[in-house]
Design a protein around this motif. Structure first.
Motif: not given
Length: 1080
Positions: A905-907, A964-978
């Motif tokens: 996360s720091m790099s 998960l280190l992809d901030p653009a990935e919303s929680e709704q997207q995580q439910i659709i494609k976990p």
């Protein structure tokens, strides 16, 4: 005195140091009597710093701190920094000031009016403000300094003084221009002599100002002539051999003349940049004060007027010559003659001096003459002019020629008639023999060397068709008593370049084991192939080998069991060097930085208790690839082997088996190719960038770590944990030393004597007080042994951090101790346990500059490492590539300071697609500060793809296992494609009070079989699983009923519904109360 910095140059260099000392004595005396003279008015401190024998700026700052009597905790910082520099391989002369002490000195002096008197022996201007002395631009803060003292004579021109004065406000010089110049010069020289003797501290009669003065005058008288004298090498030899310094018998016993001379040489400045006028002036003084310094009459130079000549007529080959024959004064004890200068004896055609036989035949001369130095002289080797000198102690022959060579006798035939008892009488008392570019082979023959029973120093340079091997007369089948070796202390051999290969084809190091040698210096002996420890004496302290630009054939050096050996100096090309053995020596810094040795494969450093640093050969970007590295700095004793050729050599990899021989504690087992047993973990710094040739099974530990781990709460303080039990449920005795019972039914990895470290293969449930103990449900997978790997053991003996330092320094003491590069480059398995000084893996040195992919690691286990902190596996700061692609099993327990196992996360670094693809088993236990384990991102979709077992116990601060280190990935997207974990079958989570998620809002585990949850009240979601047919059992969940009832679900459509699991609940936490009181 309105200005603050004043430089005093004395009387053209002489007397300056003595005057400064007198000023300090006068001021302090006035201050103690309460005097208010103009000199002392307003001065709170008189500070006297004498660094005329220069060491470093660090030593200067320490002298100031001692003078100011800084607190003991401040003085301890010097020892700490010196120790740290020892482990970093920093030379003493390069050690700088310490900022923390600089501030302390500044604070101490800032509000005081002071005078600092400084004797500066560095030869250059020193800015005292670097040390903390506030002098620039401040009133009442004054410095008076000089760079003179210890007979430091330089030029007498004004620009020389200005150069030395540097940034001083002004420079002061005294004048000798008066009628009493010679009397004053005598007084000044006497003051310098008294000062030098006071530094050494040897009482009379061992050393007196008179002796120091005579040694100085000896040097001056022989300076300025073209003798080519190496004063660094021979100054002490001249003084002793001439009799100026003698062995003294006192109430405290005998003090060797050589010891006295060496001490005087170290404390007297003999630089070669004396201004020529000084030599002339001092010689004039000697001439005018001949009664006071009558000793000078004993020292004769054939190039000066104290040698008389008589003209003799001689006929040779039909030609007539006039030859000047020297008449040496009868009182002479030292005779110097050089054909390179001008004089009546010089043959201008050949630039040599011809010496006739018999010039020293006078009875007084032959009895007194002790030192002979002949340079570019011609004389008869069959009848040398010094043949009758029965008290000869020092003989130096430089570029001398045989006058009889033109008679076609060739080599040594002319010596046969003189090869008898009487012809060698002059060599019987020799202490020093220096033969340079003088082809007098008879002098180095067995017969002559056997006569030199008192010889202490032998130097042979540039003698044609001669090699060092010829000193071993026994090798050539010649009987020799070797008595000449008994007192030999120093051997110097410089090979003649361009020697025919036929002459040196059998070049070897002679057997000098029976000698008392302390120093061996070899230069240009490039044909030598081996130096064995059986050929060097146990008294050896220093060895130097220089091969220049020629590539030496040397394959191995061994100084094994030379307990006094301290210094190894190698220079040049050593491309054939394969092995270096320094086991059982006293080496502190192994400096190989001046050589090229790309083929070095075996390094043995067993029993090197004083070793602090290794400076490796400079091979550009290429690392050395060692096959064998055996180190032990915990003791000085080593075990000898009956087979010298195979000492410490492990068997080939083809013979490796899965049975690991425990360490004996005295010597590395024969199946270890890399064995590192250290008293101080800082020595690991020297191994950071060295490589190994083969893959490794690595174990790392610290001896005595158990007691410390108990005191630091390594177990993590988990509720219900059994006190005194390790991560695997085995009993850990709370004792001061590392001792564990030998396991039964377990696989032993490595051990140290009786301290066997077990790797359990089964884990049994145990209880304390009727409650179930916290144990792992699944054992750690066995170590994947491979025949292509060799065994590596690294152990650190230290068991506590240093104390007594300020907080800032304490933080530096606990600075990162990193692992060698070969651990992450070549480790197939890594077992790190009970280590106090490993703070991260591999370290924070320069993560962006090294490849940390750990591409070969398959099995990793970390246990009981109280100082493993922050991120356990540090990664590169930038880039993206595959890491840990072969890692199959990871086990970590009792890491109280670890915050992350992996963290990106720091790099800007992101792991590649196949990173962590093969990870099957993941276990963490008793890591109370752990926040997360392994970040996952879209760049490594195969991360944890093979993960089957996830077990985490008692990690109280753990928030999320796989963030998960992809901030653009919303929680709704995580439910659709976990995030999918297709191989995950078993989950055990115990006492994770802060855990909120396993992997994002939703994770998918289609093949999940077993889930066991206890004490994870913040976790609200289980993984999504697919609907299964009636023939396939659903995952079983063993958990608290209250926790199950609080879970959140996304519904059947998301494959996330309670019907997809089979819950079972245990009531052990609702223990039945006693019917009656236990108090009676």
């Amino acid at each position: 005195m309105g200005r603050s910095l004043a430089y005093f140059d004395g009387w053209f260099g002489l007397g300056a140091s003595a005057v400064l000392k007198a000023i300090v004595k006068r001021l302090r005396s006035s201050s103690s009597r309460g005097s208010t003279t103009g000199l002392t008015t307003g001065l709170n401190k008189i500070i006297h710093i004498d660094c005329s024998l220069w060491q470093s700026k660090r030593a200067l700052q320490k002298a100031i701190a001692e003078e100011l009597q800084l607190p003991q905790h401040m003085m301890a910082i010097f020892d700490h920094h010196d120790e740290a520099d020892n482990f970093d391989g920093v030379e003493e002369s390069a050690r700088g000031v310490i900022p923390l002490v600089t501030k302390a000195i500044m604070d101490n002096l800032y509000n005081h009016r002071f005078l600092l008197v400084f004797h500066n022996g560095s030869g250059e201007y020193i800015d005292l403000s670097e040390c903390g002395v506030p002098v620039i631009g401040l009133l009442g803060k004054r410095v008076l300094w000089t760079s003179r003292g210890r007979f430091r004579l330089h030029g007498i021109q004004d620009e020389d003084v200005k150069k030395l004065a540097g940034m001083s406000d002004f420079a002061i010089s005294a004048d000798l221009s008066s009628d009493l110049i010679f009397d004053r010069l005598v007084s000044l020289l006497h003051a310098e002599a008294m000062e030098v003797t006071s530094y050494i501290g040897m009482p009379e009669p061992d050393l007196s100002p008179k002796i120091a003065m005579e040694c100085f005058l000896y040097t001056v008288l022989m300076r300025g002539e073209d003798y080519g004298i190496d004063w660094t090498t021979h100054a002490a030899n001249y003084w002793v051999c001439d009799g100026i310094i003698q062995t003294q018998t006192t109430n405290n016993g005998n003090r060797s003349a050589w010891e006295i001379a060496d001490a005087l040489h170290r404390n007297m400045n003999l630089q070669i940049d004396w201004h020529p006028i000084w030599v002339v002036n001092i010689r004039d003084v000697i001439g005018l004060c001949c009664k006071q310094w009558e000793c000078c009459d004993r020292w004769v130079s054939a190039n000066r007027k104290n040698v008389h000549y008589q003209q003799h007529h001689k006929e040779k080959e039909g030609k007539h010559y006039d030859i000047a024959v020297a008449q040496v004064p009868p009182q002479v004890t030292s005779f110097f003659c050089s054909g390179a200068g001008a004089g009546p004896l010089v043959d201008n055609n050949n630039a040599t001096t011809t010496l006739e036989a018999g010039i020293f035949d006078h009875s007084d001369r032959s009895m007194l003459l002790s030192v002979i130095h002949l340079s570019y002289c011609t004389f008869s080797f069959s009848r040398p002019p010094f043949l009758s000198c029965s008290n000869l102690r020092f003989l130096l022959l430089d570029h001398c020629k045989n006058k009889d060579m033109s008679s076609n006798h060739g080599g040594d035939e002319e010596h046969h008639e003189h090869n008898n008892h009487d012809s060698g009488a002059c060599f019987r008392k020799l202490w020093v023999l220096d033969l340079s570019y003088t082809d007098w082979y008879w002098l180095l023959s067995k017969e002559m060397m056997d006569l030199m029973t008192e010889l202490r120093e032998l130097s042979v340079k540039g003698v044609k068709n001669w090699s060092i091997s010829q000193l071993d007369h026994r090798h050539f089948g010649v009987k020799s008593n070797s008595y000449w070796l008994l007192n030999l202390s120093k051997l110097r051999v410089t090979a003649e370049p361009g020697v025919p290969s036929s002459v040196v084809a059998a070049l070897f190091f002679p057997d000098l084991s029976s000698s008392s040698l302390k120093t061996i210096i070899l230069d240009g002996c490039v044909e030598m192939e081996k130096l064995g420890h059986d050929a060097v004496p146990p008294s050896l302290e220093s060895f130097s080998f220089t091969c220049g630009y020629a590539d030496t054939k040397m394959k191995s050096f061994s100084f094994r069991a030379c307990a006094k050996f301290e210094t190894l100096l190698l220079r040049g090309l050593f491309r054939n060097l394969l092995e270096l053995d320094l086991s059982g020596t006293a080496v502190k810094t192994l400096d190989l930085s001046a050589i090229q040795a790309s083929r070095l494969r075996r390094l043995f450093l067993m029993g090197c208790e004083k070793l602090c640093a290794i400076l490796w050969p400079q091979e550009g970007n290429n690392k050395l690839k060692l096959e064998v590295l055996l180190m032990d700095t915990t003791q000085t004793t080593i075990e000898d082997s009956d087979d010298d050729e195979s000492v410490g050599l492990p068997p080939s990899s083809s013979s490796t088996t899965t049975t690991i021989e425990p360490c004996s504690g005295r010597r590395a087992p024969t199946n270890f190719h890399v064995y590192i047993f250290l008293r101080d973990a800082r020595l690991l710094r020297s191994l950071l960038h060295v490589g190994v040739a083969k893959y490794l099974h690595v174990e790392i530990s610290s001896k005595g770590a158990y007691a410390s781990s108990r005191s630091t709460g390594v177990d993590g303080g988990c509720k219900g944990s059994s006190q005194g039990r390790g991560s695997c449920g085995e009993q850990v005795p709370v004792v001061s030393s590392l001792r564990r019972q030998k396991p039964t039914g377990s696989t032993c990895l490595y051990g140290d004597g009786d301290n066997i470290i077990p790797i359990p293969t089964t884990f049994e449930d145990a209880g304390v007080g009727g409650a179930p103990a916290i144990t792992s449900m699944w054992p750690c997978p066995p170590i994947p042994f491979s025949f292509s790997c060799v065994h590596c053991y690294i152990s650190i003996q230290e068991d506590e951090l240093r104390t007594g330092l300020p907080q800032e320094e304490t933080n530096n003491v606990a600075a990162t101790t990193t692992l060698p590069d070969f651990v992450h480059d070549k480790a197939r398995t890594l077992y790190l346990h009970d280590s106090l000084f490993v703070t991260c893996i591999p370290g924070h040195t320069s993560p962006s500059a090294i490849d940390l992919d750990w591409g070969n690691l398959r099995w990793c286990r970390l246990e009981r490492c109280p100082n493993l902190q922050g991120t356990v596996f540090s990664g590169p700061r930038i880039g993206g590539f595959n890491v840990f692609v072969d890692l199959e099993a990871f086990w970590a327990s009792q890491l109280p300071k670890a915050r992350y196992i992996w963290d990106w996360s720091m790099s800007s670094f992101r792991p590649g697609f196949w990173s962590f693809n093969d990870l099957v088993f993941l276990h963490l236990e008793n890591c109370p500060r752990l926040l997360h384990v392994l970040p996952l991102c879209s760049s490594n979709n195969r991360g944890c793809y093979s993960l089957e077992t996830l077990e985490i116990i008692c990690c109280g601060d753990l928030r999320e296992v796989f963030p998960l280190l992809d901030p653009a990935e919303s929680e709704q997207q995580q439910i659709i494609k976990p995030r999918s974990f297709p191989s995950l079958r078993r989950i055990h989570l115990h006492e994770l009070s802060m855990l909120r998620r396993i992997c994002g809002r939703m994770m998918f585990a289609p093949n999940l079989e077993i889930v066991r949850i206890r004490g994870c009240w913040g976790l609200k979601r289980l993984p999504a699983v697919v609907r299964r047919s009636p023939a396939v059992s659903v995952p079983e969940v063993d958990c608290e009923k209250e926790w199950w009832d609080s879970l959140e679900w996304d519904g059947e459509n998301a494959d996330h519904h309670p019907s997809r699991y089979k819950p079972t609940h245990s009531a052990y936490y609702k223990k039945t109360l006693h019917r009656a009181s236990v108090l009676r």
